[in-house]
Design an enzyme around this catalytic site. Structure first.
Site, short mmCIF file in Angstrom:
data_model
loop_
_atom_site.label_atom_id
_atom_site.label_comp_id
_atom_site.label_asym_id
_atom_site.label_seq_id
_atom_site.Cartn_x
_atom_site.Cartn_y
_atom_site.Cartn_z
N ALA A 89 -14.23 16.84 14.18
CA ALA A 89 -14.94 16.68 15.47
C ALA A 89 -14.59 15.34 16.12
O ALA A 89 -14.38 14.33 15.44
CB ALA A 89 -16.45 16.76 15.25
N SER A 140 -4.82 11.13 15.40
CA SER A 140 -3.99 11.67 16.48
C SER A 140 -2.77 10.78 16.62
O SER A 140 -2.85 9.56 16.39
CB SER A 140 -4.75 11.66 17.81
OG SER A 140 -3.87 11.96 18.87
N TYR A 165 -10.16 6.43 23.16
CA TYR A 165 -9.72 7.55 22.33
C TYR A 165 -8.56 7.11 21.42
O TYR A 165 -8.57 7.34 20.22
CB TYR A 165 -9.29 8.72 23.21
CG TYR A 165 -8.78 9.89 22.40
CD1 TYR A 165 -9.65 10.74 21.75
CD2 TYR A 165 -7.41 10.13 22.27
CE1 TYR A 165 -9.19 11.80 20.99
CE2 TYR A 165 -6.94 11.18 21.51
CZ TYR A 165 -7.83 12.02 20.87
OH TYR A 165 -7.37 13.06 20.10
N LYS A 169 -8.67 6.70 17.31
CA LYS A 169 -7.85 7.52 16.42
C LYS A 169 -7.00 6.66 15.49
O LYS A 169 -6.71 7.05 14.35
CB LYS A 169 -7.00 8.49 17.23
CG LYS A 169 -7.82 9.61 17.87
CD LYS A 169 -8.54 10.43 16.79
CE LYS A 169 -9.27 11.63 17.33
NZ LYS A 169 -9.88 12.44 16.27
N1 LIG Z 1 -5.61 19.14 20.84
C1 LIG Z 1 -4.79 18.10 20.70
O1 LIG Z 1 -3.75 17.98 21.38
C2 LIG Z 1 -5.10 17.05 19.69
C3 LIG Z 1 -4.12 16.08 19.41
C4 LIG Z 1 -4.39 15.11 18.47
C5 LIG Z 1 -5.61 15.10 17.83
N2 LIG Z 1 -6.54 16.03 18.13
C6 LIG Z 1 -7.83 15.97 17.43
O2 LIG Z 1 -8.07 17.23 16.82
C7 LIG Z 1 -9.48 17.48 16.82
C8 LIG Z 1 -9.79 18.81 17.50
O3 LIG Z 1 -9.21 18.84 18.77
P1 LIG Z 1 -9.41 20.08 19.76
O4 LIG Z 1 -8.24 20.15 20.66
O5 LIG Z 1 -9.82 21.26 18.99
O6 LIG Z 1 -10.63 19.51 20.64
P2 LIG Z 1 -12.03 20.12 21.05
O7 LIG Z 1 -12.57 19.19 22.09
O8 LIG Z 1 -11.88 21.57 21.38
O9 LIG Z 1 -12.88 20.05 19.73
C9 LIG Z 1 -13.73 18.99 19.41
C10 LIG Z 1 -14.95 19.56 18.73
O10 LIG Z 1 -15.78 18.48 18.31
C11 LIG Z 1 -17.13 18.79 18.66
N3 LIG Z 1 -17.89 17.54 18.80
C12 LIG Z 1 -17.76 16.59 19.75
N4 LIG Z 1 -18.64 15.62 19.55
C13 LIG Z 1 -19.35 15.95 18.44
C14 LIG Z 1 -20.42 15.34 17.73
N5 LIG Z 1 -20.95 14.18 18.13
N6 LIG Z 1 -20.89 15.94 16.61
C15 LIG Z 1 -20.37 17.13 16.20
N7 LIG Z 1 -19.37 17.77 16.86
C16 LIG Z 1 -18.87 17.17 17.95
C17 LIG Z 1 -17.02 19.55 19.96
O11 LIG Z 1 -18.19 20.29 20.24
C18 LIG Z 1 -15.81 20.43 19.68
O12 LIG Z 1 -16.17 21.63 19.02
C19 LIG Z 1 -10.12 16.27 17.49
O13 LIG Z 1 -10.45 15.31 16.50
C20 LIG Z 1 -9.00 15.73 18.35
O14 LIG Z 1 -9.16 14.36 18.64
C21 LIG Z 1 -6.32 17.01 19.04
#
Ligand SMILES: NC(=O)c1ccc[n+]([C@@H]2O[C@H](COP(=O)([O-])OP(=O)(O)OC[C@H]3O[C@@H](n4cnc5c(N)ncnc54)[C@H](O)[C@@H]3O)[C@@H](O)[C@H]2O)c1
Length: 260
Positions: A89, A140, A165, A169
């Site tokens: 999350a 990330s 952000y 990370k």
């Molecule tokens: N999608 C990308 O390109 C990418 C790249 C690098 C890293 N990431 C990391 O991968 C992870 C997932 O990314 P994603 O694309 O699925 O994003 P997303 O925004 O769809 O998922 C994030 C999830 O975290 C939950 N969340 C947010 N705040 C919260 C809290 N305080 N308590 C509990 N839950 C909480 C949200 O409800 C959501 O379900 C994240 O850590 C993101 O930083 C994503």
């Protein structure tokens, strides 16, 4: 069945990459607790995947210690123990890169860094008692890319832009090293995965379509990552084959950041 009968908490499991982790962990035989602040998406994901294995949802704000305690208690009550914590999350989809206030930077760190620590703080004692556990923290590659974020270009009206952000990370990598150092002696490992640009709904918001080819071009594979690409490395860190792999960072980005 690399995770047969293992109990995993997957934070942020209700959306995006989190759903892919849930699906694959179930397929590998794990029992999954989705810990998400989003009630609708968390419950909907648990309902949709219920036919594939044992899965439940617990409303959790990882930045709130009482909520984290409740999540751990609910997981124990439902599944009896905790073997794996997947700290996925984060404030990502709704991240606002233009908010340069200290209050917002603190909010982002409260979730993206301190939230991972809080979850581990309350899960680790259960793992230490069993002398086995797996913690996987999601960072990330944004943590490595200094060009991201909002930049001030006027030297006469300069304000140092924040990019909470990105900083948060990079901090996750340091936090992982700390966890690994503290927990390794008890058979509990902590490792870190840094995804590249992964094509989720959140990414469509954060990185508009025009910029996506730029990220693909930075990768040796000339492609962006799909949620399904993220799950194999997570299963490896969660499973028995990684017993002696501890405190490591794995970039899953097709060969963009290549740390030595
Ligand atoms: N999608 C990308 O390109 C990418 C790249 C690098 C890293 N990431 C990391 O991968 C992870 C997932 O990314 P994603 O694309 O699925 O994003 P997303 O925004 O769809 O998922 C994030 C999830 O975290 C939950 N969340 C947010 N705040 C919260 C809290 N305080 N308590 C509990 N839950 C909480 C949200 O409800 C959501 O379900 C994240 O850590 C993101 O930083 C994503």
């Amino acid at each position: 069945m690399q995770l047969k009968d293992k109990v995993a908490i997957i934070t942020g499991g209700g959306s995006g990459i989190g759903i892919a982790y849930c699906e694959r962990f179930l397929a590998e035989g794990a029992k999954v607790m989705i810990a998400d602040i989003g009630d609708q998406q968390g419950q909907a994901t648990a309902d949709r995947l219920a036919s594939k294995g044992e899965i439940a949802f617990q409303h959790t704000d990882i930045a709130d210690e009482d909520s984290v305690r409740a999540c751990v208690a609910a997981t124990i009550e439902r599944f009896g123990t905790i073997d794996i914590l997947l700290n996925n999350a984060a404030i990502y989809g709704d991240y606002n890169p233009l908010d340069n206030s200290l209050a917002y930077v603190k909010q982002v760190f409260d979730v993206n860094v301190h939230g991972q620590w809080l979850m581990a703080k309350h899960v680790a004692p259960i793992m230490v008692e069993k002398r086995r556990g797996r913690i996987i923290n999601i960072a990330s590659i944004a943590g490595f890319i200094h060009q991201l974020g909002a930049f001030a270009t006027d030297p006469n009206n300069f304000e140092l832009g924040g990019y909470a952000y990105q900083h948060s990370k990079f901090s996750v990598i340091g936090l992982t090293r700390h966890m690994a150092g503290q927990l390794g002696q008890f058979g509990v490992t902590a490792n870190c995965i840094a995804p590249g640009l992964v094509m989720t709904e959140a990414t469509e918001v954060q990185v508009p379509g025009d910029f996506q080819p730029m990220f693909a071009d930075m990768s040796a594979t000339k492609s962006n990552t799909q949620p399904e690409d993220m799950v194999g490395p997570a299963v490896f860190f969660a499973g028995d084959d990684s017993q002696m792999v501890n405190g490591q960072l794995l970039c899953v980005d097709g060969g963009n950041i290549m740390p030595v």
